[in-house]
Design a protein around this motif. Sequence first.
Motif, short mmCIF file in Angstrom:
data_model
loop_
_atom_site.label_atom_id
_atom_site.label_comp_id
_atom_site.label_asym_id
_atom_site.label_seq_id
_atom_site.Cartn_x
_atom_site.Cartn_y
_atom_site.Cartn_z
N PHE A 160 -12.23 7.88 -0.06
CA PHE A 160 -11.49 7.60 -1.29
C PHE A 160 -10.11 8.26 -1.33
CE2 PHE A 160 -15.67 6.39 -2.89
CZ PHE A 160 -15.36 5.25 -3.60
N PHE A 161 -9.95 9.38 -0.65
CA PHE A 161 -8.71 10.13 -0.80
C PHE A 161 -7.82 10.13 0.45
CE2 PHE A 161 -11.67 12.34 -3.76
CZ PHE A 161 -11.07 11.91 -4.93
N LEU A 162 -8.37 9.79 1.62
CA LEU A 162 -7.54 9.83 2.82
C LEU A 162 -7.58 8.54 3.63
CD1 LEU A 162 -8.13 13.45 4.20
CD2 LEU A 162 -6.10 12.55 3.08
N LEU A 163 -8.72 7.87 3.72
CA LEU A 163 -8.85 6.72 4.60
C LEU A 163 -8.53 5.38 3.93
CD1 LEU A 163 -12.07 7.73 6.58
CD2 LEU A 163 -9.68 8.06 7.21
N LEU A 164 -8.92 5.21 2.67
CA LEU A 164 -8.66 3.95 1.96
C LEU A 164 -7.27 3.86 1.32
CD1 LEU A 164 -12.12 3.24 0.27
CD2 LEU A 164 -11.16 2.27 2.37
N PRO A 165 -6.71 4.95 0.73
CA PRO A 165 -5.37 4.83 0.13
C PRO A 165 -4.28 4.30 1.07
CG PRO A 165 -6.39 6.85 -0.58
CD PRO A 165 -7.30 6.27 0.45
N PRO A 166 -4.27 4.62 2.38
CA PRO A 166 -3.23 4.02 3.23
C PRO A 166 -3.22 2.50 3.23
CG PRO A 166 -4.23 5.88 4.35
CD PRO A 166 -5.03 5.65 3.11
N LEU A 167 -4.37 1.86 2.98
CA LEU A 167 -4.40 0.40 2.89
C LEU A 167 -3.61 -0.08 1.68
CD1 LEU A 167 -8.17 -0.23 3.77
CD2 LEU A 167 -6.18 -0.34 5.29
N LEU A 168 -3.73 0.64 0.56
CA LEU A 168 -2.95 0.29 -0.63
C LEU A 168 -1.47 0.52 -0.40
CD1 LEU A 168 -2.80 -0.46 -3.66
CD2 LEU A 168 -3.17 1.97 -4.18
N PHE A 169 -1.14 1.62 0.26
CA PHE A 169 0.27 1.90 0.55
C PHE A 169 0.86 0.87 1.52
CE2 PHE A 169 -1.16 6.51 -0.14
CZ PHE A 169 -0.95 6.40 -1.51
N TYR A 210 0.79 1.14 -10.99
CA TYR A 210 0.77 1.69 -9.64
C TYR A 210 0.97 3.20 -9.63
CZ TYR A 210 2.13 2.24 -4.72
OH TYR A 210 2.21 2.64 -3.42
N LYS A 211 2.04 3.68 -10.24
CA LYS A 211 2.33 5.12 -10.21
C LYS A 211 1.32 5.92 -11.02
CE LYS A 211 7.28 4.95 -9.25
NZ LYS A 211 8.64 5.35 -9.72
N ASN A 212 0.80 5.33 -12.11
CA ASN A 212 -0.19 6.05 -12.91
C ASN A 212 -1.50 6.24 -12.13
OD1 ASN A 212 1.61 6.08 -15.07
ND2 ASN A 212 0.89 4.10 -15.84
N VAL A 213 -1.92 5.21 -11.40
CA VAL A 213 -3.13 5.33 -10.60
C VAL A 213 -2.94 6.34 -9.47
CG1 VAL A 213 -4.64 4.08 -8.98
CG2 VAL A 213 -4.00 3.03 -11.16
N GLY A 258 6.96 4.04 -4.53
CA GLY A 258 7.75 3.43 -5.59
C GLY A 258 9.24 3.63 -5.47
N MET A 259 9.76 3.85 -4.27
CA MET A 259 11.18 4.13 -4.12
C MET A 259 11.94 3.05 -3.35
SD MET A 259 11.59 6.81 -5.78
CE MET A 259 10.54 8.04 -6.55
N ASN A 260 11.26 2.00 -2.96
CA ASN A 260 11.92 0.94 -2.21
C ASN A 260 12.53 -0.06 -3.18
OD1 ASN A 260 12.73 -1.06 -0.45
ND2 ASN A 260 10.82 -1.09 0.71
N PRO A 261 13.87 -0.17 -3.22
CA PRO A 261 14.49 -1.08 -4.19
C PRO A 261 14.25 -2.55 -3.90
CG PRO A 261 16.14 -0.18 -2.69
CD PRO A 261 14.85 0.53 -2.39
N ASP A 262 13.80 -2.88 -2.70
CA ASP A 262 13.55 -4.28 -2.35
C ASP A 262 12.15 -4.75 -2.74
OD1 ASP A 262 16.08 -4.39 -1.18
OD2 ASP A 262 15.31 -3.65 0.75
N ARG A 263 11.35 -3.86 -3.33
CA ARG A 263 9.99 -4.22 -3.69
C ARG A 263 9.79 -4.09 -5.20
NH1 ARG A 263 5.91 -4.69 0.10
NH2 ARG A 263 6.63 -4.47 2.26
N THR A 264 8.89 -4.89 -5.72
CA THR A 264 8.54 -4.85 -7.14
C THR A 264 7.15 -4.23 -7.27
OG1 THR A 264 9.83 -6.86 -7.57
CG2 THR A 264 8.20 -6.20 -9.23
#
Length: 320
Positions: A184-193, A234-237, A223-229
């Motif tokens: 939940f904290f190391l292996l799955l979050p990279p998929l979301l990123f 997202y940031k709250n989660v 959340g710092m890429n200006p080319d993405r929406t």
Amino acid sequence: MVAARRQRQQRRWGVPVLLLVYVSYLGLGAGVLQALERPAEVQAAQHLVQQHWELLANHTCLQGPALQQLIEGIVQAYKSGITLQGNITSLGRWDFSGSFFFSISAITTIGYGNLSPSTAAGRIFCIFFALFGIPLNLILLNEIGQLMLLGVQHCARHLEEVFHWQKKASLLIKTCALVTGLLFFLLLPPLLFSDKEGWSYEEGFYYSFITLSTIGFGDYVIGMNPDRTYPGWYKNVISLWILFGMAWLALVIKFCINFLETSSDFCQCKKTTTEMAEDLMDGNKNSMTGLHDAEICNEKDTKPKGPDDSLTHAAPTEAL
């Protein structure tokens, strides 16, 4: 006496040895990082200088000082969270979700460094906000970690009652908690990123560990890429993921420390047994010395004396 003397010697030499190991470890890290990163840094600098001169050569109307001033302005604007997209600028780092993410990165002491207050009032507020927020964050992380630990212990007791396991249940539950936390904290979050930021899995895993360990280099920030929406949630989660992930990682570190302390206590028990035997031998020597001294004193006391003195010493002899 021997055990106390050895403990003082261990404390006297323990800190210098530990400091030497610490400095040596830092030196090892510095040497490896220099060997790995220095060539890439030199190559990037050479590429930047080459692009600079090619731009001036292809556009003779541009002047060097004016171009340098424009570049510095772009860099400063990017540090403030402003990027140029065509004829418009992109904002969003200081909206509510961005400010909330900055707040949690401040009180968790991650401190990415990519965003900071630019006004005097904002800097002063940040000082007092962190001054009271950091202890509050530590208290909350401790409570969350205790709840996680209680949950693990409760599951272990339940398995012991159902399957009549003892040591196996505790080991099994701790292993399951470790694996679940890794997922939940190391292996799955990279998929979301990878989906939201466009990072590779390795980059996402790197960001996850650097964030949860509060190292926070700032080279990768969500959340710092200006080319993405980005969606509003997202940031709250991610903020909640940081909070619970730090508590889990602190719990894992606590387990590791307890394991090392248990191993150290086991080794110390062996040393204590040897020291007790040595102390016993020293005690026997001291007792023998005391008996020898007592015999000498008795020999002195049994020398011929007057009639009154012999009567005086007769009573203790009969008592013995």
